[in-house]
Design a protein around this motif. Structure first.
Motif: not given
Length: 459
Positions: A215, A242-243, A265, A348, A362, A447, A452, A454
């Motif tokens: 990640v 994942s990000a 993705y 998304d 995003g 995170r 990711k 938050q």
């Protein structure tokens, strides 16, 4: 057959290694078959998903028996754990049992051997993965054996993943990235798996793999350790997901390792639907094109089409054989997840260029900012901020504003940063209306376990 390579005749020493411990393919099949005998007929089984051979064997045993697996994060709290166990109807707990768990607890015996059961129905539920619960209690995502098989085969094609590869990762074993791709993928393709327990740069450097999963947090740390990064020069593929991977990290990895990372993705409900191919062009911020069998589209808020020009933003929707079967006990949420004409609404926002390459901007709920009549993607502002050499992390949100509707607020991590200069950087790189009205310098960003940010905790 879901775990194709596990049933192969050839003996494979060290089919899976977790830290210093390893298990051969025939040992894994035998021990997992013994688990399968104990879980047969259960409605669902919960597995304490820590980084261990026991976790791998327990999960594989449930899959052999055709019993849905509920991977429970090793660090989950009592409230979250109780919800997942009650909602899933799990009847057994495999692994160390916390005091608050009252289920029948079993322990994996790596030396046990059982008879391999017949292959279950491909339509049967393989996994119940619980979402992060950012908008309420976690929802159980039902993934069929068929969806998992289709997804892994599509990625093997996209990444030229073969039994000759050695997969290395140190990701948690309770989600799509670490468990489905990182364990079941290796057992379907037939490549040995080395799990480093913790995804440190030193552990990745010492593993000697050809295919690495990480990640952005992992790859950022590797990029800051030149010796570890250079040790990955002999690898074939570095995969990030994942990000979004910051463009500066992408560039440093490419320089030090000799490999531009492959970005992809997906989400729990879709598995991996879009990826850069091993033989395709790799550009920072782009997650590639749909994998085999998957189609995507962008739509406006009223359902209209969005131009594939690399700039226009729309909600990303998906159809294909990798999609989930719905949310457990949530018919309303399941129905709301699909458009009237049968496309899954990812939630998304993204752009697609003329060559079909996707860029994820995003979440529509948090990353699509409506300011002064404009629609701005938080991801593009974050990418612009990260071009500053002293910005190591960035997160952008929309905050309610009486005049603008929402104003753009940026949170950045770094040393010696001038908020006004950063706002001007965005205005000069993108457009003036996309500049942050506020730039707040912080020590770190909140995170989750997957790295990711938050954003609900910002503001």
């Amino acid at each position: 057959m879901l775990l194709t390579a596990l049933h192969a005749d050839a003996d494979q020493p060290d089919a899976v290694r977790v830290g210093p411990r390893s298990i051969a393919r025939h040992e894994l099949l035998g021990a997992a078959s013994a688990v399968a005998e104990q879980v047969a007929g259960a409605q669902a089984v919960a597995v304490h998903a820590d980084a261990s051979l026991e976790t791998v064997v327990a999960v594989v045993g449930c899959l052999l028996a055709g019993v849905p697996v509920v991977p429970v994060p090793a660090d989950s709290g009592p409230g979250e754990r109780a919800h997942c166990l009650a909602d899933s109807g799990a009847q057994q707990w495999w692994g160390p049992r916390p005091e608050d768990v009252t289920l029948d607890a079993r322990a994996v015996d790596l030396a046990a051997r059982g008879a391999t059961p017949d292959e279950p129905d491909p339509a049967a539920t393989a996994l119940i993965l619980y979402t992060s619960g950012t908008t309420g209690p976690p929802k159980g995502v039902l993934l069929s054996r068929s969806a998992v098989a289709h997804g892994l085969d599509a990625l093997a094609d996209a990444w030229a993943w073969t039994p000759e590869d050695v997969l290395v990762h140190g990701l948690p074993l309770f989600h799509v990235h670490g468990l489905v791709l990182g364990v079941l993928g290796a057992l379907r393709v037939g490549s040995p798996l080395v799990h480093t327990v913790r995804p440190t740069p030193q552990a990745y450097a010492a593993a000697g793999g050809s295919l690495y999963f990480g990640v952005p947090t992992v790859w950022s740390r590797v990029a800051r350790d030149p010796a570890a990064a250079r040790a990955l020069h002999g690898a074939r593929l570095l995969v990030s997901g994942s990000a979004a991977l910051p463009a500066p990290v992408f560039a440093v990895l490419a320089q030090l390792t000799g490999h531009a990372p492959v970005e992809r993705y997906g989400m729990s409900e879709t598995l991996i639907t879009v990826s850069t191919r091993a033989d395709g062009e790799r550009r920072a911020g782009l997650v590639g094109t749909p994998v085999a069998g998957v189609r995507t589209r962008l739509v406006t808020e009223d359902g209209g089409p969005v131009a594939h020009d690399g700039e226009s933003i729309g909600e990303l929707q998906v159809v294909g054989p990798t999609l989930f079967d719905g949310y457990l006990h949530r018919p309303e949420a399941t129905a709301a997840a699909w458009s009237a004409d049968g496309w899954f609404r990812t939630g998304d926002v993204a752009t697609i260029d003329r060559e079909g390459a996707h860029r994820i901007v995003g979440r529509a709920s948090t990353d699509l900012i409506k300011t002064g009549g404009y629609r701005v993607g938080a991801g593009e502002v974050e990418a612009a901020l990260l071009t500053h050499p002293d910005v190591t992390e960035a997160a952008v949100i929309g905050v309610a504003d009486d005049d603008l509707g929402q104003r753009i607020v940026a949170y950045v991590v770094g040393n010696g940063l001038d908020p006004q200069a950063l706002a001007q950087l965005v205005a000069g790189t993108l457009s003036v209306h996309k500049r942050p009205r506020e730039v707040r310098v912080v020590d770190s960003l909140p995170r989750n376990a997957m790295g990711k940010v938050q954003k609900a905790r910002l503001g």
